[in-house]
Design a protein around this motif. Structure first.
Motif, PDB file in Angstrom:
ATOM      1  N   ALA A 139     -92.808 -33.349 145.738  1.00  0.00           N
ATOM      2  CA  ALA A 139     -92.990 -34.531 144.900  1.00  0.00           C
ATOM      3  C   ALA A 139     -94.311 -34.509 144.133  1.00  0.00           C
ATOM      4  N   ARG A 140     -95.319 -33.831 144.667  1.00  0.00           N
ATOM      5  CA  ARG A 140     -96.623 -33.811 143.985  1.00  0.00           C
ATOM      6  C   ARG A 140     -97.082 -32.385 143.687  1.00  0.00           C
ATOM      7  N   GLN A 141     -96.155 -31.585 143.195  1.00  0.00           N
ATOM      8  CA  GLN A 141     -96.494 -30.192 142.909  1.00  0.00           C
ATOM      9  C   GLN A 141     -97.517 -30.087 141.778  1.00  0.00           C
ATOM     10  N   THR A 142     -98.263 -29.004 141.814  1.00  0.00           N
ATOM     11  CA  THR A 142     -99.271 -28.766 140.790  1.00  0.00           C
ATOM     12  C   THR A 142     -98.587 -28.325 139.503  1.00  0.00           C
ATOM     13  N   GLN A 143     -99.350 -28.315 138.424  1.00  0.00           N
ATOM     14  CA  GLN A 143     -98.819 -27.857 137.139  1.00  0.00           C
ATOM     15  C   GLN A 143     -98.355 -26.400 137.252  1.00  0.00           C
ATOM     16  N   ALA A 144     -99.119 -25.572 137.952  1.00  0.00           N
ATOM     17  CA  ALA A 144     -98.751 -24.167 138.112  1.00  0.00           C
ATOM     18  C   ALA A 144     -97.458 -24.037 138.913  1.00  0.00           C
ATOM     19  N   GLU A 145     -97.316 -24.814 139.982  1.00  0.00           N
ATOM     20  CA  GLU A 145     -96.085 -24.766 140.780  1.00  0.00           C
ATOM     21  C   GLU A 145     -94.891 -25.200 139.943  1.00  0.00           C
ATOM     22  N   SER A 146     -95.070 -26.209 139.129  1.00  0.00           N
ATOM     23  CA  SER A 146     -93.998 -26.699 138.270  1.00  0.00           C
ATOM     24  C   SER A 146     -93.574 -25.638 137.257  1.00  0.00           C
ATOM     25  N   LEU A 147     -94.538 -24.969 136.665  1.00  0.00           N
ATOM     26  CA  LEU A 147     -94.248 -23.922 135.689  1.00  0.00           C
ATOM     27  C   LEU A 147     -93.537 -22.744 136.350  1.00  0.00           C
ATOM     28  N   LEU A 148     -94.017 -22.333 137.511  1.00  0.00           N
ATOM     29  CA  LEU A 148     -93.367 -21.241 138.236  1.00  0.00           C
ATOM     30  C   LEU A 148     -91.948 -21.633 138.633  1.00  0.00           C
ATOM     31  N   TRP A 149     -91.778 -22.854 139.118  1.00  0.00           N
ATOM     32  CA  TRP A 149     -90.458 -23.307 139.545  1.00  0.00           C
ATOM     33  C   TRP A 149     -89.481 -23.341 138.365  1.00  0.00           C
ATOM     34  N   ALA A 150     -89.954 -23.644 137.166  1.00  0.00           N
ATOM     35  CA  ALA A 150     -89.093 -23.649 135.986  1.00  0.00           C
ATOM     36  C   ALA A 150     -88.495 -22.266 135.738  1.00  0.00           C
ATOM     37  N   VAL A 151     -89.216 -21.225 136.121  1.00  0.00           N
ATOM     38  CA  VAL A 151     -88.726 -19.853 135.952  1.00  0.00           C
ATOM     39  C   VAL A 151     -87.796 -19.459 137.107  1.00  0.00           C
ATOM     40  N   LEU A 152     -88.136 -19.852 138.327  1.00  0.00           N
ATOM     41  CA  LEU A 152     -87.399 -19.394 139.507  1.00  0.00           C
ATOM     42  C   LEU A 152     -86.134 -20.190 139.807  1.00  0.00           C
ATOM     43  N   ARG A 153     -86.119 -21.473 139.489  1.00  0.00           N
ATOM     44  CA  ARG A 153     -85.006 -22.336 139.906  1.00  0.00           C
ATOM     45  C   ARG A 153     -83.692 -21.936 139.249  1.00  0.00           C
ATOM     46  N   GLY A 154     -82.621 -22.305 139.904  1.00  0.00           N
ATOM     47  CA  GLY A 154     -81.291 -22.028 139.360  1.00  0.00           C
ATOM     48  C   GLY A 154     -81.003 -20.553 139.189  1.00  0.00           C
ATOM     49  N   ARG A 155     -81.551 -19.747 140.094  1.00  0.00           N
ATOM     50  CA  ARG A 155     -81.389 -18.287 140.032  1.00  0.00           C
ATOM     51  C   ARG A 155     -81.873 -17.725 138.687  1.00  0.00           C
ATOM     52  N   GLY A 156     -82.964 -18.293 138.200  1.00  0.00           N
ATOM     53  CA  GLY A 156     -83.502 -17.939 136.898  1.00  0.00           C
ATOM     54  C   GLY A 156     -84.172 -16.576 136.821  1.00  0.00           C
ATOM     55  N   LEU A 157     -84.522 -16.001 137.952  1.00  0.00           N
ATOM     56  CA  LEU A 157     -85.153 -14.676 137.962  1.00  0.00           C
ATOM     57  C   LEU A 157     -84.277 -13.723 138.755  1.00  0.00           C
ATOM     58  N   CYS A 158     -83.718 -12.748 138.080  1.00  0.00           N
ATOM     59  CA  CYS A 158     -82.925 -11.694 138.724  1.00  0.00           C
ATOM     60  C   CYS A 158     -81.769 -12.253 139.563  1.00  0.00           C
TER      61      CYS A 158
END
Length: 129
Positions: free
Chosen positions: A19-38
């Motif tokens: 709920a209180r993720q950092t900006q960096a965590e949010s940006l990384l999660w945007a790439v990884l979520r939904g099987r977004g990487l490989c």
């Protein structure tokens, strides 16, 4: 504390961290979520007893950790190494980056994760990372 109480407490803590993720965590999660990487399934703030990993790919037994931001306040460098050693002893690989790395070039970081796993970086249906 009983194991079930500890598990419930970890789940609660993980939820609060999401709920209180950092900006960096949010940006990384945007790439990884939904099987977004490989096409790999990553989980954020995933409980690996007794720890909570920033991001984890269970099928590859990979923990992606970020340093900086609130991480500087939560743990000392020695505690970070002890955590990493325990995760590796349990069969997990750990790759770490600084928040600054994520904020400056998340695409390079995603490619580094894929390379660490010896995979070609594929970004799902996203045009730009």
């Amino acid at each position: 504390m009983l194991p079930t109480e500890r598990d419930a407490r970890l789940r609660q803590n993980a939820g609060e961290l999401r709920a209180r993720q950092t900006q960096a965590e949010s940006l990384l999660w945007a790439v990884l979520r939904g099987r977004g990487l490989c096409s790999l399934k990553f989980r954020r703030q995933h409980s690996i007893l007794p720890f909570i990993a920033d991001s984890a790919c269970v099928e590859q037994k990979l923990v992606v950790k970020l340093d900086g931001g609130y991480h500087d306040y939560v743990q000392t460098e020695g505690a970070g190494w002890q955590r990493q050693w325990k995760l590796e002893a349990a069969g997990w690989s750990v790759i770490g980056f600084s928040n600054a790395d994520v904020l400056s070039n998340v695409e390079a970081l995603a490619k580094a994760i894929a390379g660490f796993l010896k995979l070609n970086p594929e970004f799902g249906d996203r045009q730009n990372v």
